[in-house]
Design a protein around this motif. Structure first.
Motif: not given
Length: 241
Positions: A7-18
Protein backbone atom coordinates in the motif's frame (compact mmCIF):
# COMPACT_ATOMS: atom_id res chain seq x y z
CA UNK A 1 12.52 -3.52 -11.99
CA UNK A 2 9.23 -4.56 -10.38
CA UNK A 3 8.40 -4.61 -6.69
CA UNK A 4 5.49 -6.02 -4.76
CA UNK A 5 3.74 -3.19 -2.94
CA UNK A 6 1.23 -3.60 -0.14
CA UNK A 7 0.00 0.00 0.00
CA UNK A 8 0.86 3.70 -0.11
CA UNK A 9 0.36 6.57 2.33
CA UNK A 10 0.33 10.05 0.84
CA UNK A 11 0.86 12.27 3.87
CA UNK A 12 2.77 10.28 6.45
CA UNK A 13 3.98 12.16 9.53
CA UNK A 14 5.42 9.39 11.73
CA UNK A 15 7.86 7.66 9.36
CA UNK A 16 10.73 10.10 9.27
CA UNK A 17 11.10 13.89 9.22
CA UNK A 18 8.50 16.18 7.69
CA UNK A 19 5.60 15.12 5.49
CA UNK A 20 6.38 11.88 3.69
CA UNK A 21 5.05 9.66 0.95
CA UNK A 22 5.28 6.17 2.45
CA UNK A 23 5.63 2.98 0.40
CA UNK A 24 4.74 -0.22 2.28
CA UNK A 25 6.44 -3.20 0.66
CA UNK A 26 4.88 -6.66 0.71
CA UNK A 27 6.58 -9.57 2.46
CA UNK A 28 8.41 -10.06 5.75
CA UNK A 29 10.38 -13.01 7.19
CA UNK A 30 9.92 -11.91 10.79
CA UNK A 31 6.93 -12.69 12.99
CA UNK A 32 7.11 -10.06 15.69
CA UNK A 33 4.48 -10.80 18.32
CA UNK A 34 3.37 -7.17 18.42
CA UNK A 35 3.27 -6.66 14.63
CA UNK A 36 0.21 -4.64 13.65
CA UNK A 37 0.51 -5.39 9.92
CA UNK A 38 0.27 -9.18 9.55
CA UNK A 39 -1.29 -8.57 6.14
CA UNK A 40 2.19 -7.55 4.92
CA UNK A 41 3.84 -10.87 5.84
CA UNK A 42 2.99 -12.95 2.77
CA UNK A 43 5.37 -12.82 -0.18
CA UNK A 44 2.59 -13.87 -2.55
CA UNK A 45 0.40 -10.83 -1.93
CA UNK A 46 0.78 -7.23 -3.00
CA UNK A 47 0.55 -5.52 -6.37
CA UNK A 48 3.43 -5.27 -8.80
CA UNK A 49 4.74 -1.79 -9.64
CA UNK A 50 7.84 -0.68 -11.46
CA UNK A 51 10.26 1.61 -9.65
CA UNK A 52 9.40 4.31 -12.17
CA UNK A 53 5.67 3.98 -11.42
CA UNK A 54 6.20 4.30 -7.68
CA UNK A 55 8.55 7.25 -8.12
CA UNK A 56 5.99 8.99 -10.34
CA UNK A 57 3.32 8.53 -7.64
CA UNK A 58 5.61 9.94 -4.98
CA UNK A 59 6.78 12.91 -7.03
CA UNK A 60 3.20 14.15 -7.36
CA UNK A 61 3.55 15.19 -3.71
CA UNK A 62 7.01 16.74 -4.00
CA UNK A 63 5.71 20.23 -3.20
CA UNK A 64 4.69 18.96 0.24
CA UNK A 65 8.20 17.72 1.01
CA UNK A 66 9.52 21.23 1.71
CA UNK A 67 10.82 21.51 5.24
CA UNK A 68 12.54 18.13 5.41
CA UNK A 69 9.94 15.71 4.06
CA UNK A 70 10.42 13.06 1.40
CA UNK A 71 9.80 9.39 0.70
CA UNK A 72 10.00 6.53 3.19
CA UNK A 73 9.99 2.87 2.18
CA UNK A 74 8.63 0.60 4.90
CA UNK A 75 6.98 -2.81 5.06
CA UNK A 76 6.75 -5.66 5.64
CA UNK A 77 10.50 -5.79 5.40
CA UNK A 78 11.53 -3.58 2.48
CA UNK A 79 15.01 -5.02 2.14
CA UNK A 80 13.61 -8.38 1.10
CA UNK A 81 13.26 -6.43 -2.17
CA UNK A 82 16.54 -4.54 -1.87
CA UNK A 83 17.20 -4.25 -5.62
CA UNK A 84 13.82 -2.60 -6.15
CA UNK A 85 14.32 -0.19 -3.24
CA UNK A 86 17.79 0.73 -4.52
CA UNK A 87 16.41 1.47 -7.99
CA UNK A 88 13.53 3.51 -6.54
CA UNK A 89 15.83 5.57 -4.33
CA UNK A 90 18.20 6.14 -7.24
CA UNK A 91 15.34 7.66 -9.26
CA UNK A 92 14.15 9.77 -6.33
CA UNK A 93 17.61 11.16 -5.60
CA UNK A 94 17.87 12.36 -9.21
CA UNK A 95 14.80 14.49 -8.41
CA UNK A 96 16.33 15.79 -5.18
CA UNK A 97 13.99 13.88 -2.86
CA UNK A 98 15.02 12.92 0.69
CA UNK A 99 14.92 9.13 1.06
CA UNK A 100 14.35 7.17 4.26
CA UNK A 101 14.27 3.45 4.91
CA UNK A 102 12.27 1.82 7.72
CA UNK A 103 13.82 -1.60 8.34
CA UNK A 104 14.66 -4.21 10.95
CA UNK A 105 18.05 -4.88 9.31
CA UNK A 106 17.26 -8.59 9.28
CA UNK A 107 18.48 -9.08 5.69
CA UNK A 108 22.03 -7.84 6.34
CA UNK A 109 24.63 -10.60 6.53
CA UNK A 110 28.04 -9.18 7.43
CA UNK A 111 29.77 -12.43 6.42
CA UNK A 112 28.21 -12.54 2.94
CA UNK A 113 30.10 -10.32 0.47
CA UNK A 114 27.12 -10.20 -1.89
CA UNK A 115 24.84 -9.02 0.91
CA UNK A 116 27.32 -6.36 2.01
CA UNK A 117 27.76 -5.12 -1.56
CA UNK A 118 24.00 -4.82 -2.12
CA UNK A 119 23.54 -2.88 1.10
CA UNK A 120 26.50 -0.63 0.26
CA UNK A 121 24.89 0.18 -3.09
CA UNK A 122 21.58 0.98 -1.40
CA UNK A 123 23.21 3.37 1.06
CA UNK A 124 24.51 5.50 -1.82
CA UNK A 125 20.93 6.67 -2.37
CA UNK A 126 19.61 6.54 1.23
CA UNK A 127 19.60 9.65 3.40
CA UNK A 128 18.22 8.16 6.62
CA UNK A 129 17.60 4.73 8.12
CA UNK A 130 14.84 4.18 10.68
CA UNK A 131 16.20 1.08 12.36
CA UNK A 132 13.83 -1.01 14.47
CA UNK A 133 15.80 -2.74 17.20
CA UNK A 134 13.30 -5.27 18.47
CA UNK A 135 15.22 -6.58 21.51
CA UNK A 136 18.81 -6.23 22.66
CA UNK A 137 18.88 -9.72 24.19
CA UNK A 138 19.41 -12.40 21.56
CA UNK A 139 17.32 -15.10 23.26
CA UNK A 140 14.42 -12.74 23.86
CA UNK A 141 14.77 -11.43 20.30
CA UNK A 142 14.30 -14.97 18.99
CA UNK A 143 11.25 -15.46 21.21
CA UNK A 144 9.79 -12.14 20.05
CA UNK A 145 10.51 -12.31 16.32
CA UNK A 146 11.55 -15.86 15.42
CA UNK A 147 15.08 -14.69 14.51
CA UNK A 148 18.34 -13.86 16.32
CA UNK A 149 19.39 -10.23 16.56
CA UNK A 150 22.83 -10.74 14.97
CA UNK A 151 21.95 -9.25 11.59
CA UNK A 152 20.07 -6.20 12.94
CA UNK A 153 22.88 -5.26 15.35
CA UNK A 154 25.53 -5.80 12.68
CA UNK A 155 23.49 -3.64 10.32
CA UNK A 156 23.44 -0.85 12.92
CA UNK A 157 27.24 -1.04 13.14
CA UNK A 158 27.46 -1.10 9.34
CA UNK A 159 25.35 2.05 9.07
CA UNK A 160 27.46 3.81 11.69
CA UNK A 161 30.73 2.80 10.04
CA UNK A 162 29.44 4.13 6.72
CA UNK A 163 28.40 7.48 8.19
CA UNK A 164 24.70 6.95 7.54
CA UNK A 165 22.20 8.83 9.74
CA UNK A 166 20.13 6.54 11.98
CA UNK A 167 16.92 6.92 13.91
CA UNK A 168 16.63 4.08 16.43
CA UNK A 169 13.10 2.80 17.00
CA UNK A 170 12.20 0.54 19.92
CA UNK A 171 8.73 -0.80 20.70
CA UNK A 172 8.03 -0.88 24.43
CA UNK A 173 6.03 -3.97 25.41
CA UNK A 174 5.15 -4.77 29.01
CA UNK A 175 6.90 -7.92 30.22
CA UNK A 176 8.94 -8.24 27.02
CA UNK A 177 10.99 -5.12 26.26
CA UNK A 178 9.91 -2.96 29.20
CA UNK A 179 12.74 -3.96 31.51
CA UNK A 180 15.30 -1.49 32.85
CA UNK A 181 18.18 -3.95 32.48
CA UNK A 182 17.41 -4.52 28.82
CA UNK A 183 16.88 -0.81 28.24
CA UNK A 184 20.26 -0.03 29.81
CA UNK A 185 21.93 -2.66 27.60
CA UNK A 186 20.24 -1.16 24.57
CA UNK A 187 21.42 2.30 25.62
CA UNK A 188 24.95 0.95 25.97
CA UNK A 189 24.80 -0.50 22.45
CA UNK A 190 23.39 2.72 20.98
CA UNK A 191 26.29 4.54 22.63
CA UNK A 192 28.74 2.61 20.43
CA UNK A 193 27.12 4.01 17.26
CA UNK A 194 28.41 7.30 15.83
CA UNK A 195 25.51 8.42 13.64
CA UNK A 196 22.34 8.09 15.75
CA UNK A 197 20.31 11.28 15.33
CA UNK A 198 17.14 10.31 17.16
CA UNK A 199 15.72 7.60 19.44
CA UNK A 200 11.99 6.83 19.36
CA UNK A 201 10.21 4.79 22.02
CA UNK A 202 7.02 3.43 20.50
CA UNK A 203 4.46 2.16 23.02
CA UNK A 204 2.89 -1.18 22.12
CA UNK A 205 -0.73 -0.87 20.98
CA UNK A 206 -3.50 -3.32 20.10
CA UNK A 207 -4.77 -1.69 16.92
CA UNK A 208 -3.61 -4.58 14.76
CA UNK A 209 -5.57 -7.22 16.69
CA UNK A 210 -8.59 -6.92 14.39
CA UNK A 211 -6.39 -7.75 11.39
CA UNK A 212 -5.35 -11.04 13.00
CA UNK A 213 -9.00 -11.92 13.51
CA UNK A 214 -9.84 -11.18 9.89
CA UNK A 215 -6.88 -13.28 8.71
CA UNK A 216 -7.71 -16.14 11.08
CA UNK A 217 -4.37 -15.82 12.88
CA UNK A 218 -4.20 -16.21 16.68
CA UNK A 219 -3.11 -12.92 18.26
CA UNK A 220 0.08 -13.69 20.28
CA UNK A 221 -0.34 -10.89 22.83
CA UNK A 222 -4.08 -11.15 23.40
CA UNK A 223 -5.03 -9.56 26.71
CA UNK A 224 -1.83 -7.57 27.03
CA UNK A 225 -2.37 -3.86 27.63
CA UNK A 226 -0.19 -1.00 26.37
CA UNK A 227 2.47 0.16 28.85
CA UNK A 228 1.61 2.87 31.33
CA UNK A 229 2.67 6.44 30.52
CA UNK A 230 5.22 6.40 33.34
CA UNK A 231 6.94 3.33 31.88
CA UNK A 232 7.11 4.91 28.44
CA UNK A 233 8.69 8.04 29.91
CA UNK A 234 11.08 5.88 31.92
CA UNK A 235 12.24 4.15 28.74
CA UNK A 236 12.70 7.48 26.97
CA UNK A 237 14.75 8.84 29.86
CA UNK A 238 17.00 5.77 29.94
CA UNK A 239 17.57 5.61 26.20
CA UNK A 240 18.00 9.34 25.58
CA UNK A 241 19.99 10.54 28.58
Amino acid sequence: MTGKIHSFESFGTVDGPGIRFVVFMQGCPMRCKYCHNPDTWSFTGGIGYSAEEVAARALKYKNYFNGGGGVTVSGGEPLMQIDFVTELFKILKKSGVHTALDTSGITFNAEDKKSVKKHEELLKYTDLVLLDIKHIDDTRHKELTGHPNTNPLNFARFLSDNGKDIWIRHVLVSGITDDDNYLLKLKEFIGTLKTVKNIEVLPYHKMGEVKYEKLGIPYPLKGLNPPEYERVENARIILKR
